[in-house]
Design an enzyme around this catalytic site. Structure first.
Site, PDB file in Angstrom:
ATOM      1  N   ARG A 196      -4.890   1.674  -8.183  1.00  0.00           N
ATOM      2  CA  ARG A 196      -3.664   1.100  -7.624  1.00  0.00           C
ATOM      3  C   ARG A 196      -3.771  -0.421  -7.672  1.00  0.00           C
ATOM      4  O   ARG A 196      -4.312  -1.058  -6.769  1.00  0.00           O
ATOM      5  CB  ARG A 196      -3.452   1.624  -6.206  1.00  0.00           C
ATOM      6  CG  ARG A 196      -3.312   3.146  -6.200  1.00  0.00           C
ATOM      7  CD  ARG A 196      -3.458   3.767  -4.831  1.00  0.00           C
ATOM      8  NE  ARG A 196      -3.581   5.217  -4.944  1.00  0.00           N
ATOM      9  CZ  ARG A 196      -3.938   6.013  -3.947  1.00  0.00           C
ATOM     10  NH1 ARG A 196      -4.212   5.501  -2.755  1.00  0.00           N
ATOM     11  NH2 ARG A 196      -4.022   7.312  -4.131  1.00  0.00           N
ATOM     12  N   SER A 211      -2.326  13.518   8.437  1.00  0.00           N
ATOM     13  CA  SER A 211      -3.344  13.263   7.421  1.00  0.00           C
ATOM     14  C   SER A 211      -4.734  13.305   8.036  1.00  0.00           C
ATOM     15  O   SER A 211      -4.942  12.894   9.182  1.00  0.00           O
ATOM     16  CB  SER A 211      -3.101  11.893   6.786  1.00  0.00           C
ATOM     17  OG  SER A 211      -4.191  11.512   5.970  1.00  0.00           O
ATOM     18  N   ARG A 246       0.861   7.932  -7.313  1.00  0.00           N
ATOM     19  CA  ARG A 246      -0.262   7.101  -6.856  1.00  0.00           C
ATOM     20  C   ARG A 246      -1.606   7.554  -7.433  1.00  0.00           C
ATOM     21  O   ARG A 246      -2.630   6.949  -7.136  1.00  0.00           O
ATOM     22  CB  ARG A 246      -0.341   7.120  -5.327  1.00  0.00           C
ATOM     23  CG  ARG A 246       0.814   6.426  -4.657  1.00  0.00           C
ATOM     24  CD  ARG A 246       0.862   6.691  -3.158  1.00  0.00           C
ATOM     25  NE  ARG A 246      -0.324   6.247  -2.459  1.00  0.00           N
ATOM     26  CZ  ARG A 246      -0.557   4.983  -2.088  1.00  0.00           C
ATOM     27  NH1 ARG A 246       0.309   4.035  -2.398  1.00  0.00           N
ATOM     28  NH2 ARG A 246      -1.652   4.670  -1.417  1.00  0.00           N
ATOM     29  N   GLN A 258      -3.466  18.089   7.144  1.00  0.00           N
ATOM     30  CA  GLN A 258      -3.816  17.915   5.731  1.00  0.00           C
ATOM     31  C   GLN A 258      -5.290  17.584   5.592  1.00  0.00           C
ATOM     32  O   GLN A 258      -5.849  16.841   6.396  1.00  0.00           O
ATOM     33  CB  GLN A 258      -2.973  16.799   5.114  1.00  0.00           C
ATOM     34  CG  GLN A 258      -3.346  16.422   3.691  1.00  0.00           C
ATOM     35  CD  GLN A 258      -4.416  15.336   3.610  1.00  0.00           C
ATOM     36  OE1 GLN A 258      -4.630  14.611   4.580  1.00  0.00           O
ATOM     37  NE2 GLN A 258      -5.093  15.237   2.480  1.00  0.00           N
ATOM     38  N   HIS A 277       1.432  12.991  -6.163  1.00  0.00           N
ATOM     39  CA  HIS A 277       0.955  12.054  -5.139  1.00  0.00           C
ATOM     40  C   HIS A 277       1.847  10.815  -5.079  1.00  0.00           C
ATOM     41  O   HIS A 277       1.378   9.703  -4.825  1.00  0.00           O
ATOM     42  CB  HIS A 277      -0.497  11.654  -5.429  1.00  0.00           C
ATOM     43  CG  HIS A 277      -1.356  11.571  -4.204  1.00  0.00           C
ATOM     44  ND1 HIS A 277      -2.151  12.601  -3.784  1.00  0.00           N
ATOM     45  CD2 HIS A 277      -1.536  10.585  -3.290  1.00  0.00           C
ATOM     46  CE1 HIS A 277      -2.808  12.258  -2.691  1.00  0.00           C
ATOM     47  NE2 HIS A 277      -2.435  11.030  -2.358  1.00  0.00           N
ATOM     48  N   TYR A 320       0.833  -1.200   0.000  1.00  0.00           N
ATOM     49  CA  TYR A 320       0.000   0.000   0.000  1.00  0.00           C
ATOM     50  C   TYR A 320       0.870   1.253   0.000  1.00  0.00           C
ATOM     51  O   TYR A 320       0.599   2.210  -0.734  1.00  0.00           O
ATOM     52  CB  TYR A 320      -0.931  -0.001   1.214  1.00  0.00           C
ATOM     53  CG  TYR A 320      -1.838   1.205   1.283  1.00  0.00           C
ATOM     54  CD1 TYR A 320      -2.899   1.344   0.400  1.00  0.00           C
ATOM     55  CD2 TYR A 320      -1.627   2.209   2.231  1.00  0.00           C
ATOM     56  CE1 TYR A 320      -3.736   2.453   0.452  1.00  0.00           C
ATOM     57  CE2 TYR A 320      -2.454   3.314   2.293  1.00  0.00           C
ATOM     58  CZ  TYR A 320      -3.505   3.430   1.403  1.00  0.00           C
ATOM     59  OH  TYR A 320      -4.326   4.535   1.455  1.00  0.00           O
ATOM     60  N   TYR A 364      -8.474  16.672   2.508  1.00  0.00           N
ATOM     61  CA  TYR A 364      -8.925  16.429   1.138  1.00  0.00           C
ATOM     62  C   TYR A 364     -10.160  17.278   0.834  1.00  0.00           C
ATOM     63  O   TYR A 364     -10.861  17.734   1.736  1.00  0.00           O
ATOM     64  CB  TYR A 364      -9.318  14.958   0.947  1.00  0.00           C
ATOM     65  CG  TYR A 364      -8.199  13.970   1.040  1.00  0.00           C
ATOM     66  CD1 TYR A 364      -7.287  13.820  -0.005  1.00  0.00           C
ATOM     67  CD2 TYR A 364      -8.050  13.161   2.166  1.00  0.00           C
ATOM     68  CE1 TYR A 364      -6.261  12.890   0.073  1.00  0.00           C
ATOM     69  CE2 TYR A 364      -7.030  12.231   2.254  1.00  0.00           C
ATOM     70  CZ  TYR A 364      -6.135  12.098   1.205  1.00  0.00           C
ATOM     71  OH  TYR A 364      -5.123  11.185   1.290  1.00  0.00           O
ATOM     72  N   LYS A 386      -1.685  21.195  -2.273  1.00  0.00           N
ATOM     73  CA  LYS A 386      -0.826  20.054  -2.606  1.00  0.00           C
ATOM     74  C   LYS A 386      -1.380  19.309  -3.817  1.00  0.00           C
ATOM     75  O   LYS A 386      -2.535  18.892  -3.815  1.00  0.00           O
ATOM     76  CB  LYS A 386      -0.724  19.107  -1.410  1.00  0.00           C
ATOM     77  CG  LYS A 386       0.154  17.887  -1.631  1.00  0.00           C
ATOM     78  CD  LYS A 386       0.242  17.053  -0.355  1.00  0.00           C
ATOM     79  CE  LYS A 386       1.121  15.838  -0.532  1.00  0.00           C
ATOM     80  NZ  LYS A 386       0.535  14.825  -1.426  1.00  0.00           N
TER      81      LYS A 386
END
EC number: 1.1.-.-
Length: 383
Positions: A164, A106, A278, A127, A275, A24, A129, A251
């Site tokens: 992924r 995160s 990713r 951080q 990223h 991962y 999203y 970012k």
């Protein structure tokens, strides 16, 4: 095992972690071409060795916004860090603070904001999203501000999750993923005891606090996937800029035009990032994208960069290409998985020592002296 580099920590992490966790963090999107180029392009950038330059002492410190950092390095936000070591976000944050650099928590961390704040005070970044659930976004912004956080890293390159493929093979997702993860834990007893049992709870701490119920690993992909919002535009985000009174860093910038729009949006800084390879495979490596972005906005924005950085030499290369500082993600997670807080602290020391040697042998005494003149082949990607 002798540990003298990030690559050594990667080998140690691979031995210690169940495959679903190692792959991962180690994997990228699709065929992983961009992930490989991130590293390969950095190695192709030759430093310019200079002799007899009278470099008696090297100063690695730098000023970033209103902070003075001992190194131009920030630990990047990495989701599920607490699955790589017992209460992993806390351990990584402690190591970063002890070494005089920021740790970025995160929004999909295992340890919630309050737990990290209790461990290190307000000396960390947060951080976030772009998500459909605006209530969650507002909630974590309020909680992070109340905890003393004053720098927000706003991730804008994930309107949809990247494909992924490794995850389906490793057991992070795909058929019988839960059963496969249990079987993997049985054959990795150190991780199973130290993290799997003693590191509980394994929920997404910030999400669980907001929903007032546990969001475990099995629910992680589903919850996050359902909350991504590909319809979002710049105008939809203005409320966040108005709401957040601290520094804001966007970012996921790879194009000079997007960097210019970040200025209009009111960002204080950007992270030139793909990223870690990713998200969208086939895009530019960050070290290739960086010079054009720096030329476009250097005087107006603080420029950070990530992806592919595995040594202090890579940090020097990125700064020479136009970055003010560098974020590292995979590298510190490898060290965390292998040796916890001490491993992360040791890795930061390795980066610092590598930077000192590189700066001495390129004839510079301070971070601000690292320029394109520090490269023997600054135009290698234009040939």
């Amino acid at each position: 095992m002798i540990i003298s580099s990030t690559l050594d920590y990667r080998k140690a992490a691979k031995r210690r972690l169940p495959p679903f966790l190692f792959h991962y963090i180690d994997g990228g999107a699709y065929a992983e071409e961009t992930m490989r180029r991130n590293y390969a392009d950095l190695q192709a950038l030759a430093l310019r060795q200079r002799i007899l330059r009278g470099v008696g002492e090297v100063d690695l410190s730098t000023k970033l916004f209103d902070q003075t950092l001992d190194l131009p390095i920030i630990l990047a936000p990495v989701g599920l860090t607490g699955m790589y070591a017992r209460r992993g976000e806390v351990q990584a944050a402690r190591a970063a603070v002890a070494k005089g650099i920021p740790f970025t928590l995160s929004s999909v961390s295992v340890c919630p904001i309050a737990e990290v704040q209790k461990a290190v005070g307000s000396a960390f970044w947060f951080q976030l999203y772009v998500l459909k659930d605006r209530g969650f976004m507002r909630d974590v912004l309020e909680r992070s501000w109340a905890s003393g956080v004053r720098t927000l890293v706003f991730t804008v390159d994930m309107p949809v999750p990247g494909a992924r493929y490794r995850d389906a093979h490793s057991g992070m997702s795909g058929s019988y993923a839960g059963l496969r993860r249990i079987l993997q834990a049985f054959i990795h007893p150190h991780w199973a005891w130290n993290v799997g049992i003693m590191g509980r709870p394994h929920d997404l701490g910030n999400v669980s606090t907001y929903l007032q119920k546990k969001i475990a690993l099995d629910d992680y992909i589903g919850w996050l996937g359902a909350n991504f919002d590909p319809s979002i535009g710049w105008h939809d985000l203005q409320w966040i800029r108005d709401f957040w009174k601290g520094k804001m860093i966007l970012k996921g910038i790879l194009d000079p035009e997007d960097a210019r729009e970040a200025i209009q949006f009111g960002a204080d800084g950007i992270v030139v990032s793909n990223h870690g390879g990713r998200q969208l495979d086939g895009v530019l490596s960050t070290v290739r994208a960086l010079p054009a972005i720096a030329e476009a906005v250097k005087s107006d924005l603080t420029i950070l960069v990530d992806s592919g950085v595995r040594s202090g030499l890579d940090v020097v290369r990125m700064i020479a290409q136009g970055a003010d500082a560098v974020m590292i993600g995979r590298a510190f997670v490898y060290a965390l998985a292998a040796a916890g807080e001490k491993g992360v602290a040791h890795l930061i020391d390795l980066f610092a020592n590598e930077m000192r040697v590189a700066m001495t042998l390129t004839g510079v005494r301070a971070i601000k002296e690292i320029t394109r003149e520090s490269l023997a082949s600054p135009d290698v990607f234009e040939q």
